[in-house]
Design a protein around this motif. Structure first.
Motif, PDB file in Angstrom:
ATOM      1  N   TYR A   1       0.840  -1.194   0.000  1.00 49.22           N
ATOM      2  CA  TYR A   1       0.000   0.000   0.000  1.00 49.22           C
ATOM      3  C   TYR A   1       0.876   1.245   0.000  1.00 49.22           C
ATOM      4  N   LEU A   2       0.464   2.254  -0.782  1.00 49.22           N
ATOM      5  CA  LEU A   2       0.924   3.621  -0.609  1.00 49.22           C
ATOM      6  C   LEU A   2      -0.286   4.365  -0.067  1.00 49.22           C
ATOM      7  N   PHE A   3      -0.255   4.705   1.215  1.00 47.91           N
ATOM      8  CA  PHE A   3      -1.400   5.319   1.874  1.00 47.91           C
ATOM      9  C   PHE A   3      -1.426   6.826   1.643  1.00 47.91           C
ATOM     10  N   GLN A   4      -2.587   7.338   1.315  1.00 47.60           N
ATOM     11  CA  GLN A   4      -2.820   8.772   1.359  1.00 47.60           C
ATOM     12  C   GLN A   4      -2.769   9.212   2.818  1.00 47.60           C
ATOM     13  N   GLY A   5      -2.018  10.275   3.100  1.00 43.98           N
ATOM     14  CA  GLY A   5      -1.928  10.770   4.469  1.00 43.98           C
ATOM     15  C   GLY A   5      -3.303  11.088   5.025  1.00 43.98           C
ATOM     16  N   ARG A   6      -3.518  10.789   6.278  1.00 40.01           N
ATOM     17  CA  ARG A   6      -4.827  10.952   6.896  1.00 40.01           C
ATOM     18  C   ARG A   6      -4.943  12.328   7.576  1.00 40.01           C
ATOM     19  N   PRO A   7      -6.167  12.844   7.680  1.00 40.27           N
ATOM     20  CA  PRO A   7      -6.375  14.131   8.355  1.00 40.27           C
ATOM     21  C   PRO A   7      -6.369  13.965   9.874  1.00 40.27           C
ATOM     22  N   VAL A   8      -5.192  13.666  10.404  1.00 39.85           N
ATOM     23  CA  VAL A   8      -5.027  13.396  11.826  1.00 39.85           C
ATOM     24  C   VAL A   8      -4.699  14.695  12.555  1.00 39.85           C
ATOM     25  N   LYS A   9      -5.355  14.904  13.675  1.00 39.27           N
ATOM     26  CA  LYS A   9      -5.051  16.086  14.486  1.00 39.27           C
ATOM     27  C   LYS A   9      -3.572  16.092  14.861  1.00 39.27           C
ATOM     28  N   GLY A  10      -2.909  17.188  14.554  1.00 40.92           N
ATOM     29  CA  GLY A  10      -1.480  17.288  14.832  1.00 40.92           C
ATOM     30  C   GLY A  10      -0.597  16.728  13.746  1.00 40.92           C
ATOM     31  N   ALA A  11      -1.199  16.187  12.660  1.00 43.17           N
ATOM     32  CA  ALA A  11      -0.397  15.583  11.603  1.00 43.17           C
ATOM     33  C   ALA A  11      -0.945  15.835  10.205  1.00 43.17           C
ATOM     34  N   SER A  12      -2.019  16.605  10.089  1.00 48.71           N
ATOM     35  CA  SER A  12      -2.626  16.790   8.769  1.00 48.71           C
ATOM     36  C   SER A  12      -1.763  17.637   7.835  1.00 48.71           C
ATOM     37  N   HIS A  13      -0.723  18.301   8.362  1.00 48.39           N
ATOM     38  CA  HIS A  13       0.180  19.060   7.486  1.00 48.39           C
ATOM     39  C   HIS A  13       1.036  18.139   6.616  1.00 48.39           C
ATOM     40  N   PHE A  14       1.013  16.845   6.882  1.00 46.28           N
ATOM     41  CA  PHE A  14       1.730  15.886   6.037  1.00 46.28           C
ATOM     42  C   PHE A  14       0.928  15.510   4.789  1.00 46.28           C
ATOM     43  N   GLN A  15      -0.351  15.887   4.737  1.00 47.19           N
ATOM     44  CA  GLN A  15      -1.183  15.471   3.619  1.00 47.19           C
ATOM     45  C   GLN A  15      -0.732  16.108   2.303  1.00 47.19           C
ATOM     46  N   VAL A  16      -0.856  15.327   1.248  1.00 49.32           N
ATOM     47  CA  VAL A  16      -0.555  15.765  -0.115  1.00 49.32           C
ATOM     48  C   VAL A  16      -1.883  15.817  -0.872  1.00 49.32           C
ATOM     49  N   PRO A  17      -2.168  16.875  -1.620  1.00 46.35           N
ATOM     50  CA  PRO A  17      -3.425  16.934  -2.373  1.00 46.35           C
ATOM     51  C   PRO A  17      -3.593  15.732  -3.303  1.00 46.35           C
ATOM     52  N   LEU A  18      -4.843  15.324  -3.496  1.00 47.77           N
ATOM     53  CA  LEU A  18      -5.120  14.151  -4.323  1.00 47.77           C
ATOM     54  C   LEU A  18      -4.604  14.318  -5.751  1.00 47.77           C
ATOM     55  N   ARG A  19      -4.726  15.510  -6.312  1.00 43.42           N
ATOM     56  CA  ARG A  19      -4.205  15.726  -7.665  1.00 43.42           C
ATOM     57  C   ARG A  19      -2.710  15.410  -7.721  1.00 43.42           C
ATOM     58  N   ARG A  20      -1.968  15.928  -6.763  1.00 39.91           N
ATOM     59  CA  ARG A  20      -0.528  15.684  -6.733  1.00 39.91           C
ATOM     60  C   ARG A  20      -0.237  14.213  -6.452  1.00 39.91           C
ATOM     61  N   GLY A  21      -1.026  13.597  -5.573  1.00 37.70           N
ATOM     62  CA  GLY A  21      -0.829  12.183  -5.278  1.00 37.70           C
ATOM     63  C   GLY A  21      -0.979  11.316  -6.514  1.00 37.70           C
ATOM     64  N   LEU A  22      -1.977  11.624  -7.343  1.00 40.09           N
ATOM     65  CA  LEU A  22      -2.169  10.857  -8.579  1.00 40.09           C
ATOM     66  C   LEU A  22      -1.046  11.110  -9.576  1.00 40.09           C
ATOM     67  N   GLU A  23      -0.548  12.339  -9.626  1.00 39.46           N
ATOM     68  CA  GLU A  23       0.611  12.616 -10.479  1.00 39.46           C
ATOM     69  C   GLU A  23       1.820  11.807 -10.027  1.00 39.46           C
ATOM     70  N   ILE A  24       2.010  11.724  -8.717  1.00 42.02           N
ATOM     71  CA  ILE A  24       3.140  10.971  -8.167  1.00 42.02           C
ATOM     72  C   ILE A  24       3.002   9.485  -8.476  1.00 42.02           C
ATOM     73  N   THR A  25       1.810   8.920  -8.280  1.00 47.90           N
ATOM     74  CA  THR A  25       1.653   7.482  -8.531  1.00 47.90           C
ATOM     75  C   THR A  25       1.847   7.155 -10.005  1.00 47.90           C
ATOM     76  N   ARG A  26       1.404   8.046 -10.901  1.00 42.43           N
ATOM     77  CA  ARG A  26       1.672   7.818 -12.325  1.00 42.43           C
ATOM     78  C   ARG A  26       3.176   7.842 -12.578  1.00 42.43           C
ATOM     79  N   GLY A  27       3.849   8.800 -11.951  1.00 40.73           N
ATOM     80  CA  GLY A  27       5.295   8.898 -12.123  1.00 40.73           C
ATOM     81  C   GLY A  27       6.030   7.681 -11.578  1.00 40.73           C
ATOM     82  N   ILE A  28       5.543   7.143 -10.466  1.00 40.66           N
ATOM     83  CA  ILE A  28       6.146   5.916  -9.912  1.00 40.66           C
ATOM     84  C   ILE A  28       6.013   4.783 -10.918  1.00 40.66           C
ATOM     85  N   ASN A  29       4.802   4.586 -11.433  1.00 47.71           N
ATOM     86  CA  ASN A  29       4.549   3.473 -12.349  1.00 47.71           C
ATOM     87  C   ASN A  29       5.328   3.607 -13.652  1.00 47.71           C
TER      88      ASN A  29
END
Length: 364
Positions: free
Chosen positions: A270-298
């Protein structure tokens, strides 16, 4: 069991953050669900000497952004899916067993901040009770030991847990979710571990270690050596990573991480999308960027290396994030769901710029 360094990151009311020191009270930390700095000497040296410190420091070093990150402490509905103390049964085939509230190091993005490093009442107090529940549910074919990190427990303690699980005939596999292979690989040099895994095999079940490498800089020579050794003993390996802003939000880095995992015999899972966790949501990456990254990985991996799924572990289930199409909609499908009929079903929602989570996308 583990060596821990705390180099004056918290002295009195002065706490050192990545951005600089700040005077804080214990009440402020608790109110914002900010854990203290805690990291193994091994990991500190690994990230300092490995050339990736500027990225990997965010995994373990506190940031003042933790004070400003909104969110929930239970993003996946763990409380609602707890069936007996310490055991979750969200998906029919899988039991998730919380065996400890301790970790070798504290990840700043942890989605179980409500538990880790505390004396939590969510940890299983009675494994006989857990086994009784599992025994009454033959649809459950595997159990994942999690927490916290199960490998902070002694091998003797793990064996006592297995005493209750191994006699259950309908369990096919026992999984251990751990970041210890990154934080303290010498834990796996324990001479008692081969016998533990042999017990699992001799009971007719598969032993699986789910490692947690978020970045190629975490895969040390020591970790590689121990993985190869345990694979030779019949242990299977999967890896899960979390997509993290400033850490690994780069297709080059994640492709290299997954290729290295594949090379040493760990299947990217699994490559997990960062979760909206209190105290940790600043780690989240927008879904658009996440999909660009996964395409780039593949685009950078061979066919046999493309074994990961880009997953959002949502309250409603595990959602595979598939595509953002020209019609302006994000397409997804349920990889797992409490309702079997929903599994595999593709659905979509209108895309919103900067959306990072299903709840950020409007229905319709």
């Amino acid at each position: 069991m583990t060596s821990v360094v705390n180099p004056l990151h918290f002295t009195g009311q002065v706490m050192k953050f990545i951005e600089g020191t700040r005077v804080v009270t214990e009440g402020e930390l608790q109110a914002n669900n900010i854990t203290h700095y805690h990291v193994t000497k091994f990991y500190r040296e690994q990230i300092t000497d490995g050339g990736y410190y500027d990225q990997l420091k965010y995994i373990v070093e506190p940031s003042v952004k933790e004070f400003e990150s909104p969110g929930s402490l239970d993003t996946s509905g763990e409380h609602d899916n707890t069936v007996v103390p310490g055991l979750q049964h969200k998906y029919a085939q899988t039991g998730l067993l919380l065996v400890t509230d301790r970790c070798a190091s504290y990840c700043r993005y942890c989605f179980r901040k409500r538990i880790v490093g505390k004396d939590s009442e969510e940890i299983a107090p009675d494994f006989a009770q857990v086994a009784q529940y599992i025994g009454r549910h033959p649809e459950m074919t595997n159990v994942l030991l999690s927490g916290g990190d199960p490998f902070v427990l002694s091998t003797a303690k793990l064996n006592k847990i297995l005493d209750h699980l191994l006699p259950i005939a309908h369990l096919d596999s026992i999984r251990f979710g751990t970041k210890m292979m990154a934080y303290e690989p010498k834990r796996f040099k324990d001479s008692a571990l081969p016998a533990l895994f042999r017990r699992i095999h001799e009971s007719g079940k598969t032993a699986i270690i789910v490692t947690h490498f978020d970045h190629i800089g975490e895969i040390s020579v020591d970790a590689e050596r121990k993985i190869r050794s345990l694979r030779a003993q019949g242990v299977q390996f999967l890896n899960q990573s979390v997509l993290l802003a400033k850490v690994n939000d780069d297709p080059e880095i994640l492709a290299a991480t997954f290729a290295k995992c594949h090379q040493v015999g760990v299947r990217p899972y699994y490559l997990f999308q960062g979760r909206p966790v209190k105290g940790a949501s600043h780690f989240q990456v927008p879904l658009r960027r996440g999909l660009e990254i996964t395409r780039g990985i593949n685009q950078r991996l061979s066919g046999i290396q493309k074994t990961f799924k880009y997953i959002m572990s949502h309250y409603t289930g595990k959602i595979e994030i598939l595509d953002l199409r020209d019609d302006g909609r994000v397409y997804m499908r349920y990889h797992q769901n409490k309702v079997p009929e929903k599994i595999g079903k593709i659905f979509s929602r209108p895309h919103v710029e900067a959306a990072c989570w299903l709840d950020d996308l409007p229905e319709g």
